[in-house]
Design a protein around this motif. Structure first.
Motif, mmCIF file in Angstrom:
data_model
loop_
_atom_site.group_PDB
_atom_site.id
_atom_site.type_symbol
_atom_site.label_atom_id
_atom_site.label_comp_id
_atom_site.label_asym_id
_atom_site.label_seq_id
_atom_site.Cartn_x
_atom_site.Cartn_y
_atom_site.Cartn_z
ATOM 1 N N LYS A 6 33.856 43.959 27.133
ATOM 2 C CA LYS A 6 33.052 42.842 27.639
ATOM 3 C C LYS A 6 33.738 42.010 28.706
ATOM 4 O O LYS A 6 33.096 41.194 29.360
ATOM 5 C CB LYS A 6 32.640 41.948 26.477
ATOM 6 N N ASN A 7 35.056 42.169 28.888
ATOM 7 C CA ASN A 7 35.742 41.377 29.906
ATOM 8 C C ASN A 7 36.974 42.136 30.409
ATOM 9 O O ASN A 7 37.316 43.193 29.873
ATOM 10 C CB ASN A 7 36.118 39.994 29.360
ATOM 11 N N ASN A 8 37.629 41.576 31.412
ATOM 12 C CA ASN A 8 38.780 42.244 32.025
ATOM 13 C C ASN A 8 39.946 42.436 31.053
ATOM 14 O O ASN A 8 40.646 43.444 31.118
ATOM 15 C CB ASN A 8 39.256 41.493 33.266
ATOM 16 N N SER A 9 40.141 41.499 30.163
ATOM 17 C CA SER A 9 41.219 41.612 29.188
ATOM 18 C C SER A 9 40.972 42.811 28.264
ATOM 19 O O SER A 9 41.875 43.614 28.006
ATOM 20 C CB SER A 9 41.322 40.320 28.378
ATOM 21 N N GLU A 10 39.757 42.934 27.777
ATOM 22 C CA GLU A 10 39.405 44.072 26.923
ATOM 23 C C GLU A 10 39.475 45.383 27.710
ATOM 24 O O GLU A 10 39.873 46.416 27.165
ATOM 25 C CB GLU A 10 38.013 43.883 26.329
ATOM 26 N N TYR A 11 39.113 45.323 28.969
ATOM 27 C CA TYR A 11 39.194 46.500 29.845
ATOM 28 C C TYR A 11 40.641 46.959 29.986
ATOM 29 O O TYR A 11 40.939 48.145 29.842
ATOM 30 C CB TYR A 11 38.579 46.151 31.207
#
Length: 119
Positions: A6-11
């Motif tokens: 859902k976001n860049n950190s999770e990516y």
């Protein structure tokens, strides 16, 4: 547990985990192999939404494909018709016709959706 990205950190975390899994000798049909497959799908979908790659310019796609296949521009005349037509198209003075698009798609395997783009 694998969850949607859902976001860049999770990516970034998903990329790291996928990299770690790729460094291992994974047995087919194992839990780790399945995890890598699901992560790959989630990563690809996130990238398609957040980092889309624009379709290439039709003329650049033709030139690139000619280079890839080792075909000279003079051989392109055989596909497009007259030599002057080839020059006009590659210089941008003439637009591709539907018949030309079909031939380029068939002979050079350039996707029609690339060739029909406005330019």
């Amino acid at each position: 547990m694998v969850k949607p990205i859902k976001n860049n950190s999770e990516y970034e975390n998903a990329l790291e985990r996928a990299y770690d899994l790729m460094q291992q000798e994974l047995a087919p049909e194992s839990e780790a192999s399945d995890e890598l497959e699901v992560l790959s799908i989630l990563i690809k979908e996130y990238e398609n939404v957040h980092f889309p790659i624009p379709k290439p310019h039709p003329i650049e796609a033709i030139k690139f494909r000619l280079d890839q296949m080792g075909i000279s521009e003079s051989e392109l005349s055989e596909i497009l018709g007259a030599r002057s037509r080839k020059s006009e198209i590659l210089s941008g003075k003439r637009k591709l016709s539907l018949a030309m698009i079909r031939k380029l798609n068939e002979k050079l395997k350039i996707p029609a959706e690339v060739l029909i783009r406005e330019y």
